[in-house]
Design an enzyme around this catalytic site. Sequence first.
Site, PDB file in Angstrom:
ATOM      1  N   LYS A  63       0.864  -1.174   0.000  1.00  0.00           N
ATOM      2  CA  LYS A  63       0.000   0.000   0.000  1.00  0.00           C
ATOM      3  C   LYS A  63       0.900   1.223   0.000  1.00  0.00           C
ATOM      4  CE  LYS A  63      -4.544   0.839   0.621  1.00  0.00           C
ATOM      5  NZ  LYS A  63      -5.706   0.119   0.122  1.00  0.00           N
ATOM      6  N   GLY A  82     -25.653   1.828   4.292  1.00  0.00           N
ATOM      7  CA  GLY A  82     -24.826   2.495   3.274  1.00  0.00           C
ATOM      8  C   GLY A  82     -25.300   2.188   1.873  1.00  0.00           C
ATOM      9  N   GLY A 120     -24.156   3.454  -0.920  1.00  0.00           N
ATOM     10  CA  GLY A 120     -23.151   4.021  -1.819  1.00  0.00           C
ATOM     11  C   GLY A 120     -22.876   3.120  -3.011  1.00  0.00           C
ATOM     12  N   VAL A 155     -21.068   0.405  -3.543  1.00  0.00           N
ATOM     13  CA  VAL A 155     -21.232  -1.047  -3.393  1.00  0.00           C
ATOM     14  C   VAL A 155     -22.649  -1.377  -2.930  1.00  0.00           C
ATOM     15  CG1 VAL A 155     -20.402  -3.134  -2.240  1.00  0.00           C
ATOM     16  CG2 VAL A 155     -18.779  -1.341  -2.832  1.00  0.00           C
TER      17      VAL A 155
HETATM   18  P1  NAD Z   1     -19.209   4.882  -0.875  1.00  0.00           P
HETATM   19  O1  NAD Z   1     -18.525   6.067  -0.289  1.00  0.00           O
HETATM   20  O2  NAD Z   1     -19.614   4.936  -2.300  1.00  0.00           O
HETATM   21  O3  NAD Z   1     -20.514   4.519  -0.032  1.00  0.00           O
HETATM   22  C1  NAD Z   1     -20.574   4.590   1.352  1.00  0.00           C
HETATM   23  C2  NAD Z   1     -21.962   5.086   1.706  1.00  0.00           C
HETATM   24  O4  NAD Z   1     -22.101   5.063   3.123  1.00  0.00           O
HETATM   25  C3  NAD Z   1     -22.227   6.510   1.243  1.00  0.00           C
HETATM   26  O5  NAD Z   1     -23.443   6.577   0.547  1.00  0.00           O
HETATM   27  C4  NAD Z   1     -22.278   7.300   2.564  1.00  0.00           C
HETATM   28  O6  NAD Z   1     -23.132   8.403   2.506  1.00  0.00           O
HETATM   29  C5  NAD Z   1     -22.791   6.239   3.496  1.00  0.00           C
HETATM   30  N1  NAD Z   1     -22.546   6.502   4.918  1.00  0.00           N
HETATM   31  C6  NAD Z   1     -21.516   7.174   5.507  1.00  0.00           C
HETATM   32  N2  NAD Z   1     -21.673   7.202   6.824  1.00  0.00           N
HETATM   33  C7  NAD Z   1     -22.832   6.542   7.090  1.00  0.00           C
HETATM   34  C8  NAD Z   1     -23.536   6.225   8.286  1.00  0.00           C
HETATM   35  N3  NAD Z   1     -23.090   6.609   9.482  1.00  0.00           N
HETATM   36  N4  NAD Z   1     -24.667   5.509   8.180  1.00  0.00           N
HETATM   37  C9  NAD Z   1     -25.143   5.127   6.988  1.00  0.00           C
HETATM   38  N5  NAD Z   1     -24.524   5.399   5.821  1.00  0.00           N
HETATM   39  C10 NAD Z   1     -23.390   6.109   5.886  1.00  0.00           C
HETATM   40  O7  NAD Z   1     -18.241   3.648  -0.585  1.00  0.00           O
HETATM   41  P2  NAD Z   1     -18.278   2.222  -1.287  1.00  0.00           P
HETATM   42  O8  NAD Z   1     -17.281   2.220  -2.372  1.00  0.00           O
HETATM   43  O9  NAD Z   1     -19.682   1.827  -1.549  1.00  0.00           O
HETATM   44  O10 NAD Z   1     -17.680   1.317  -0.112  1.00  0.00           O
HETATM   45  C11 NAD Z   1     -18.480   0.933   0.984  1.00  0.00           C
HETATM   46  C12 NAD Z   1     -17.620   0.197   1.996  1.00  0.00           C
HETATM   47  O11 NAD Z   1     -17.041  -0.957   1.385  1.00  0.00           O
HETATM   48  C13 NAD Z   1     -16.433   1.019   2.517  1.00  0.00           C
HETATM   49  O12 NAD Z   1     -16.213   0.660   3.856  1.00  0.00           O
HETATM   50  C14 NAD Z   1     -15.271   0.565   1.661  1.00  0.00           C
HETATM   51  O13 NAD Z   1     -14.041   0.700   2.314  1.00  0.00           O
HETATM   52  C15 NAD Z   1     -15.627  -0.908   1.460  1.00  0.00           C
HETATM   53  N6  NAD Z   1     -15.072  -1.487   0.233  1.00  0.00           N
HETATM   54  C16 NAD Z   1     -15.396  -0.966  -0.976  1.00  0.00           C
HETATM   55  C17 NAD Z   1     -14.881  -1.541  -2.142  1.00  0.00           C
HETATM   56  C18 NAD Z   1     -15.241  -0.999  -3.509  1.00  0.00           C
HETATM   57  O14 NAD Z   1     -14.998  -1.698  -4.520  1.00  0.00           O
HETATM   58  N7  NAD Z   1     -15.817   0.172  -3.623  1.00  0.00           N
HETATM   59  C19 NAD Z   1     -14.030  -2.657  -2.048  1.00  0.00           C
HETATM   60  C20 NAD Z   1     -13.744  -3.186  -0.785  1.00  0.00           C
HETATM   61  C21 NAD Z   1     -14.270  -2.584   0.354  1.00  0.00           C
END
Ligand code: NAD
Length: 368
Positions: free
Chosen positions: A80, A180, A182, A184
């Site tokens: 990383k 969440g 977002g 994913v």
């Molecule tokens: P993202 O930022 O697109 O989505 C996260 C969502 O969570 C957002 O909509 C945000 O508004 C919401 N959020 C923040 N605080 C909150 C709370 N207190 N209560 C409810 N919702 C809340 O991120 P993502 O890419 O969808 O990733 C989601 C999780 O998965 C993260 O923890 C990330 O590290 C993990 N992750 C993502 C990937 C990927 O491919 N994107 C891969 C591995 C792990």
Amino acid sequence: MPSFERLYKDGHEEVIFFSDPSCNLKAIVAIHNTVLGPALGGTRMWPYNSEEEAINDVLRLSKGMTYKAAVSGLNLGGGKAVIIGDPEKDKSEALFRSYGRFLESLNGRYITAEDVNIGVDDIEHVFTETNNVAGVAEIHGGSGNPSPWTARGVFRGIEAACMKVYGDRSPKGKVVALQGAGSVGRYLGEYLYNEGAEVYVCDINEKNLELFKEKVPNAKVVGIDEIYDVKMDIYAPCALGATINDETIERLNCKIVAGAANNQLAENRHGKILKEKGILYAPDYLINAGGLMNVSIEFEGWSEDKAIRMVDTIYDTTMKIFEISEEQDIPVYQATDILAESRIESIKNIQGKFLGHVGHRFPGRKKR
Ligand code: NAD
């Protein structure tokens, strides 16, 4: 500088500082373990309060990548990088090109990609200087948005957990509390909806909830604190880490925890408590590895078929981890670490460290 005592303890092979005052580049690369292959992990840009804070972050994150790649069956090691700086003010073409030149000097031992505050545009500048970068734009043979692949893997993890708990892999009719909406969460919601699960969702962002409802029209929106009290079968954390903690663990009335968020257990002891409460925890760093799997095939020429074949292995690996957990009567997080460590150990004994240049192993992608 981290002490050698610390590097010995955590098993890091190499920590490199890149410094270029001409563009204010201050980057640290941590290569944790390259037994299985070149270390792959994203670069994070963050205005760290101190160099010590940056070092702690890069050491912790790089070690996590070793475990994630190993348990996912990838021929990749863990690494990383962090760039110390304010993403709003300190980004420039010069900074990312300088960073790319330094990366090139590592001869493929470390491959970078996007992470927090680093986007495809930044990665494109890095790619001008080195081929040792993943997550490049699709036009250059890149693999595109990882989130749908991460969601697919999480869904496979949910299926494995359903098979273990209910004897049927489908979450049809199950109530899922999804935290969440977002990148994913949205795609995971779609998988669950298509399979006939009942979805409750929460988010702090109204716009994301609206986008979620486009994919899951019958989703029930609840408050961000209410989500823990939903009468649910499955809790799917897809927002923040550490949501399984002293405060929430008593409230979770479910049979399964399976989501995309990293580091869901606030502390390892919460994994033990879940087991005692009869809640099956699907290992987070395995079931959220779909995005990493997808990016890993970029070098050999990405195809949807390959990505599907690889991400769908998450079902079998999750089942295997549940078996180890049951046979050895240990929490799932511990069984996952055991599987990752045993793979590294066995491969170490047959082939030693990865020594070649990534370009020789992955000739499929053209240099920009
Ligand atoms: P993202 O930022 O697109 O989505 C996260 C969502 O969570 C957002 O909509 C945000 O508004 C919401 N959020 C923040 N605080 C909150 C709370 N207190 N209560 C409810 N919702 C809340 O991120 P993502 O890419 O969808 O990733 C989601 C999780 O998965 C993260 O923890 C990330 O590290 C993990 N992750 C993502 C990937 C990927 O491919 N994107 C891969 C591995 C792990």
